[in-house]
Design a protein around this motif. Structure first.
Motif, mmCIF file in Angstrom:
data_model
loop_
_atom_site.group_PDB
_atom_site.id
_atom_site.type_symbol
_atom_site.label_atom_id
_atom_site.label_comp_id
_atom_site.label_asym_id
_atom_site.label_seq_id
_atom_site.Cartn_x
_atom_site.Cartn_y
_atom_site.Cartn_z
ATOM 1 N N ARG A 88 0.857 -1.184 0.000
ATOM 2 C CA ARG A 88 0.000 0.000 0.000
ATOM 3 C C ARG A 88 0.892 1.232 0.000
ATOM 4 O O ARG A 88 1.877 1.301 0.724
ATOM 5 N N ILE A 89 0.577 2.185 -0.825
ATOM 6 C CA ILE A 89 1.319 3.451 -0.826
ATOM 7 C C ILE A 89 0.345 4.576 -0.510
ATOM 8 O O ILE A 89 -0.598 4.833 -1.272
ATOM 9 N N ARG A 90 0.571 5.187 0.618
ATOM 10 C CA ARG A 90 -0.264 6.329 0.997
ATOM 11 C C ARG A 90 0.268 7.558 0.267
ATOM 12 O O ARG A 90 1.461 7.826 0.278
ATOM 13 N N GLN A 91 -0.621 8.229 -0.388
ATOM 14 C CA GLN A 91 -0.206 9.375 -1.198
ATOM 15 C C GLN A 91 0.207 10.564 -0.331
ATOM 16 O O GLN A 91 0.078 10.531 0.894
ATOM 17 N N SER B 270 -7.475 12.382 0.510
ATOM 18 C CA SER B 270 -7.381 11.813 -0.824
ATOM 19 C C SER B 270 -7.689 12.852 -1.894
ATOM 20 O O SER B 270 -8.646 13.601 -1.786
ATOM 21 N N PRO B 271 -6.868 12.886 -2.932
ATOM 22 C CA PRO B 271 -7.204 13.766 -4.044
ATOM 23 C C PRO B 271 -8.451 13.276 -4.776
ATOM 24 O O PRO B 271 -9.043 14.010 -5.554
#
Lengths: 166, 321
Positions: free
Chosen positions: A22-25, A30-31
């Motif tokens: 998982r990559i958290r932006q 969230s965009p």
């Protein structure tokens, strides 16, 4: 053998079979979500707004804390958890982040039960701060069992070799 | 004399009615037997071939009548070669609409594997979920925000105890990607969902799995990545039935509410491999004989037992009334 790739925030991780990621932006908001869904307050000064990566050979929880948190309690003896956490640009150039490059050759002796952010009997951790691609990072690895380090650490190294930061 | 003729006529009429009734009954029995034989042939064909391929299964499932309000199936695209007849399994009172059992494949069987799921979360995280090369089974629930029948599943996922799944089954919800779904709507729906249940938005996964519409469920064998079974259901009991038909014997765990686990399971320990293999074999034999979950023969009544065994040969059993 890589089976899946997870990519985001300038980080790509090729995952061996049985691993997930998982990559958290960049932003905690969230965009993808409309502005009405965003929290009404800005992130506080200590709040992490940089991206982080979670990789594990067991199911990750949806709301896993940055360094795994309580979710690591359910790890089995052959499970491993890797967190790659980016820090604020202001950390660049500090002594803590002076080492260059993501560590990719960990040894079982590098793991210690005292290196855990949250002490869980039997588990062992490893932590390193470094700078890669002009971005300050912390690598945090947890093994489900220190006794299994000899067999699990090579698997972790394979995962680390599959991480690319641009 | 006229009285005798009248009596004989009456007897003849009664006999004629009796014969007509017998013939009608015989025709009905023949019809049922033919239907049963047809169903058995379909299941045997699937079992013998190691299960239909994924796309075949998806095409077969497309013949399932959709519930009003359910999303229309995606247009027929890839393969149009499916000739297998959809086995219409009678499911009694269960919520299972239909199922394509694709038994756990051995090396020489033709089935399909599911790739790991990749997509984004409603919060915008990039995720890759491992469904192959893992110890647990994965139950992929393809849901959407708009489908009316999905709502009960979203609600059910908020309470992992109610799922009544064993420990080794992980639930992953997959919606369409941001190109076709509203992240905000999905975020709202999955907010109460148990944290152990992953939610991924991925249109690619829908395409890969040939999902004909929602709700749709795919059970994947973790160590091999083979699809064990797939289908649609009206309620969670239907999903449980699907898993049982797919070869995972959950019958001993259904209905027991132990504490929840991070997977969304119930904390029940999986059975040993030999037990599972034996039970799969029994399930297959029963399916081939047309005995599906909910079949009356699985639940004999006391009168049935009395009829088949008028005298108890073992007096030690005591009074069973």
């Amino acid at each position: 053998m890589s089976t899946a790739t997870v990519s985001g925030a300038g980080i790509t991780a090729s995952l061996p079979r049985g691993w997930e990621g998982r990559i958290r932006q960049l932003s905690p908001v969230s965009p993808l979500l409309p502005k009405t869904a965003a929290p009404s307050r800005p992130p506080s000064s200590g709040e992490l707004t940089e991206p982080f990566v979670h990789l594990a050979n067991f199911p990750l929880l949806r709301n896993q804390a940055t360094f795994g948190g309580a979710a690591l309690q359910g790890m089995g003896p052959t499970n491993a958890f890797v967190a790659l956490v980016q820090y604020a640009p202001s950390c660049l150039g500090t002594a803590l982040f002076a080492p260059r490059g993501l560590p990719q050759k960990l040894r079982p002796t590098m793991f210690d039960s005292n290196a855990l952010q949250r002490t869980i009997p039997g588990q062992a951790g490893f932590q390193a701060f470094f700078t890669q691609s002009n971005r300050p990072f912390c690598l945090y690895v947890v093994l489900g069992s220190l006794a299994q380090a000899r067999s699990v650490v090579p698997e972790v190294n394979a995962v680390l070799r599959g991480i690319h930061v641009v | 004399m006229p009285v005798v003729v009248i009596v004989e006529s009456i007897v003849l009429v009664v006999l004629a009615i009796f014969v007509a009734g017998l013939l009608a009954s015989y025709a009905d029995v023949r019809k049922r037997l033919e239907a049963l034989e047809k169903k058995r042939s379909s299941i045997s064909a699937i079992s013998a071939s190691g299960g239909v391929t994924g796309v075949e299964a998806a095409h077969a499932m497309r013949s399932v009548p959709a519930e009003p309000g359910a999303e229309p199936p995606e247009p027929e695209e890839e393969l149009g070669h499916l000739q297998l007849e959809q086995p219409q399994l009678d499911q009694g009172d269960t919520g299972l609409l239909s199922v394509i059992p694709t038994p756990a494949a051995s090396a020489n069987q033709v089935s399909r594997r599911i790739a790991d799921l990749a997509g984004v979360t409603p919060e915008g995280d990039r995720v890759a979920i491992a469904v192959a090369g893992v110890a647990h089974q994965t139950l992929i629930a393809f849901l959407s925000s708009g489908c009316r029948s999905c709502k009960r599943f979203w609600a059910q996922l908020a309470d992992p105890d109610s799922l009544q799944l064993p420990d080794h089954v992980r639930v992953v919800v997959v919606t369409k990607g941001v190109d076709a779904e509203s992240p905000a709507a999905i975020a709202e729906l999955c907010e109460p969902v148990a944290p152990g249940i992953a939610v991924v938005m991925s249109s690619e996964a829908w395409r890969d799995c040939g999902v004909p519409g929602t709700p749709y469920f795919v059970s994947v064998d973790g160590p091999t990545g083979w699809v064990r079974g797939e289908g649609t259901a009206l309620d969670w009991q239907g999903v449980i039935d699907l898993l049982i038909l797919a070869g995972g014997d959950l019958s001993s765990t259904v209905g027991r509410p132990p504490p929840s686990t991070p997977f969304g399971g119930t904390g029940w320990r999986p059975k040993s491999g030999s037990d599972l293999a034996r039970e799969r074999q029994i399930d297959r034999i029963l399916l081939e004989a047309g005995i599906t979950p909910g079949h009356p023969s699985l639940y004999p009544t006391r009168s049935d037992a009395a009829a088949s065994s008028p005298q108890d040969p073992d007096p030690r059993r005591g009074d069973r009334t």
